[in-house]
Design a protein around this motif. Structure first.
Motif, PDB file in Angstrom:
ATOM      1  N   ASP A 239       0.814  -1.217   0.000  1.00 44.62           N
ATOM      2  CA  ASP A 239       0.000   0.000   0.000  1.00 44.62           C
ATOM      3  C   ASP A 239       0.848   1.268   0.000  1.00 44.62           C
ATOM      4  N   THR A 240       1.995   1.229   0.657  1.00 41.94           N
ATOM      5  CA  THR A 240       2.800   2.443   0.799  1.00 41.94           C
ATOM      6  C   THR A 240       3.890   2.563  -0.256  1.00 41.94           C
ATOM      7  N   LEU A 241       4.495   1.451  -0.644  1.00 41.78           N
ATOM      8  CA  LEU A 241       5.625   1.493  -1.577  1.00 41.78           C
ATOM      9  C   LEU A 241       5.290   0.969  -2.964  1.00 41.78           C
ATOM     10  N   GLY A 242       4.133   0.342  -3.114  1.00 36.98           N
ATOM     11  CA  GLY A 242       3.724  -0.142  -4.424  1.00 36.98           C
ATOM     12  C   GLY A 242       3.988  -1.622  -4.617  1.00 36.98           C
ATOM     13  N   HIS A 243       3.318  -2.186  -5.613  1.00 38.57           N
ATOM     14  CA  HIS A 243       3.408  -3.629  -5.847  1.00 38.57           C
ATOM     15  C   HIS A 243       4.765  -4.035  -6.404  1.00 38.57           C
TER      16      HIS A 243
END
Length: 634
Positions: A239-243
């Motif tokens: 959610d914070t750094l991306g997939h």
């Protein structure tokens, strides 16, 4: 030359002529002789009345030899009558040397009983077609995969053996299977391959254990182990750094898990299988486990490895894992059973605080299964009438007379017997069935209290105290329920007392506080149960519509040592009783078990008490007896 072939050599050439035509016309043995006849009826000229011209035979023979498909005509005894150049090249010899050789030996058709039987059935004319796959050795040293087909020659007694090199197809299939069976992010085996391997491992482990037992050799242990884990807080990374970063983290975790599996000194054969089951869930399958110590060591190593920080594309990440560990005999274990145990144990690890591994505990699981069984049958149990109420007297400390009773629900379960409230009330609160059960308890208790009042009109009527869960206040219209039940049963409102726990009442606002106030205005008494163990917000206590404080039993149990009483215990209880009285509240002491405790509580000023000194919870008939003898128990 008359054109009539003479001698066995000419006859042998005439057979492949017809066979090649059948194959190139697409028969391939699937339709049998009737398929060839239907094709011939559509395309071939009318049957000749005389012999086949020698020129045509030579053309067919040339086509047979020039065909790229390796072929041989085989007689009913299984000997090669004629072979083409493609077969000779495949086997690294010349066509002439293949004549009179045993065809089955050339392509290993006698390698297993099932294949050999099918081949012999075709030779005898009892089967129209046979196909198998064989791994052959090429003259240049490489191995190749060959598809061997054996089919009868139409209008003859011989069979055609053809061999197609399918090595490229097999390699492509292998690549496709690898893609299908492996996770693209971590390159680990995926869920499908994991369950395929687990199924095989359970079967093989059981068999190896049996063989080892029978021969006393160095067979498998017959045990299976599984570490089932997922990452704590992985969703926050996504959610914070991306997939993209999340995928890199998964790949890095997979590498460390593989290292842990490879470094396990107890690993047998090809090592442990590490798989990604989906999302952030991984599994390490330990075949031929040596016991729980091995699994515990592996789980500890995995936990430490995952907790080391990860450096990913300039990001330094720290995560942890929760691991469920299962180790058991393979015999009698099913795939579903093992995975259910692993999933349950992983849940325990998370519930116990995460960042840990937990070993499967059969007793804990049995309790969970019992809890699940109770949860699934609780709602219909109310309708089936499996619940009953017992009543424990609330006794005046000054004169020993029964002032009221507390209604305590019991579940007469058809499987587990009589269950006390602590076995099922918590479950009922979780799944919401406490609302339905609470209404039944309230209605039954009020009806019983009214019956005692009518049956003993000359005695002071007993009030009945009923426990209310917080969820009953939130998920139902408690005020309406109480008003309706009082009207239905005819019980005066002042003879009903509702008990709520201290943690539920303290800090109440909004709807709960409004409900309590409405009930109090109705004349219903409100009691705080287990007082002294929750928030103890004494400043807030004066603003609540409360009539009674019930001191938690832990304070009373502090009075048990009558020979060496603890003055501090008595000071605390005396202070709470004095505070309650100054606020206009009455005080009930719970868990009174000895006369000494009762005497000290009476001296301190407690108004009422309940406990085994006076009576256990009993059936309604016993309460009626107490009322008849003057309602005095001490």
């Amino acid at each position: 030359m008359s054109g009539t072939p003479e001698g066995p050599g000419h006859t042998a050439v005439a057979q492949p002529c017809t066979t090649i035509r059948a194959i190139t016309e697409g028969d391939c043995g699937a339709a049998g002789d009737s398929g060839v006849r239907r094709y011939a009826a559509r395309t071939e000229p009318p049957p000749r009345s005389g012999p086949v011209p020698a020129g045509e035979l030579r053309d067919v023979h040339a086509a047979f030899n020039a065909a790229q498909l390796a072929m041989a005509v085989v007689d009913p005894d299984g000997l090669v009558l004629n072979a083409n150049d493609a077969l000779a090249a495949l086997l690294g010899t010349d066509a002439a040397s293949l004549r009179d050789q045993v065809a089955a030996d050339l392509v290993d058709l006698a390698g297993d009983p099932r294949t050999w039987h099918a081949y012999r059935e075709v030779l005898r004319g009892h089967r129209s077609r046979f196909r198998c796959t064989r791994r052959l050795k090429h003259p240049d040293g490489r191995s190749l995969w060959a598809e061997v087909t054996v089919a009868p020659v139409p209008r003859g007694h011989n069979v055609l053996l053809s061999i197609a090199d399918i090595s490229d197809r097999r390699e492509l299939q292998a690549r496709l299977r690898h893609l299908q069976m492996h996770d693209p992010v971590t390159r680990l085996p995926n869920r499908t391959l994991f369950f395929e391997r687990l199924t095989s491992a359970l079967e093989n482990s059981s068999y190896d254990a049996y063989e080892s037992y029978g021969s006393h050799g160095d067979g498998g242990t017959g045990r299976i182990g599984l570490c089932y884990l997922d990452l704590d807080g992985f969703k926050a990374v996504n959610d914070t750094l991306g997939h993209r970063v999340g995928d890199r983290l998964l790949a890095a975790v997979a590498t460390r898990l593989t290292e842990c599996a490879d470094n396990d000194g107890h690993a047998r054969g090809g090592g442990h299988l590490v798989a990604r089951l989906g999302g952030d869930e991984f599994a390490i399958l330990v075949e031929d486990s040596s016991g729980t110590d091995q699994l515990a060591g592996l789980a500890g190593a995995v936990l430490a490895a995952v907790q080391r920080p990860f450096d990913l594309a300039g990001q330094r990440l720290s995560v942890s894992a929760s691991i469920g560990v299962v180790e058991r005999l393979a015999a009698g274990t099913t795939v579903n059973g093992l995975m259910q145990a692993a999933d349950t144990t992983l849940y325990w690890a998370k519930a116990d605080g995460k960042a840990r591994w937990t070993l499967f505990d059969p007793e804990r699981n049995a309790h969970r299964m019992t809890r699940q069984a109770l949860s699934s049958t609780l709602r219909p149990a109310v309708e089936r009438g499996e619940f009953a109420l017992e009543y424990q007297p609330l006794v005046g400390m000054a004169d020993g007379t029964v002032r009221g009773v507390e209604a305590l629900v019991r579940w007469h379960h058809p499987r587990f017997g009589a269950l006390a409230p602590n076995r099922f009330v918590g479950i009922a609160e979780e799944d919401g069935s406490i609302v339905q059960l609470g209404r039944w308890v309230l209605r039954t208790a009020c009806r019983q209290a009214r019956r005692w009042q009518l049956e003993h009109p000359r005695e002071r009527p007993l009030f009945v105290s009923v426990n209310v869960a917080v969820r009953q206040v939130w998920d139902s219209d408690l005020v309406t329920d109480v008003a309706g039940i009082l009207a239905e049963t005819g019980l005066p409102a002042h003879l009903l007392q509702l008990e709520l726990t201290e943690s539920a009442v303290m800090g109440s606002a909004g709807r709960p506080l409004q409900a309590l106030q409405a009930l109090s205005d109705m004349g219903v008494r409100i009691a705080i149960d287990d007082f002294g163990t929750g928030y103890s917000n004494l400043a807030y206590l004066s603003r609540l519509p409360v009539s009674v404080l019930k001191l938690d039993g832990s304070f009373v149990r502090g009075f048990q040592d009558e020979a060496h009483p603890n003055p501090a215990d008595e000071v605390i209880v005396e202070t709470m009783v004095d505070l309650a009285h100054r606020l206009g509240l009455t005080v009930t002491a719970e868990c009174v078990e000895t006369a000494g405790q009762a005497a000290r509580l009476r001296r301190i000023g407690c108004d009422t008490g309940q406990g085994w000194l006076y009576s256990r919870a009993v059936a309604p008939e016993r309460i009626a007896d107490m009322i008849r003898v003057g309602a005095k128990v001490a």
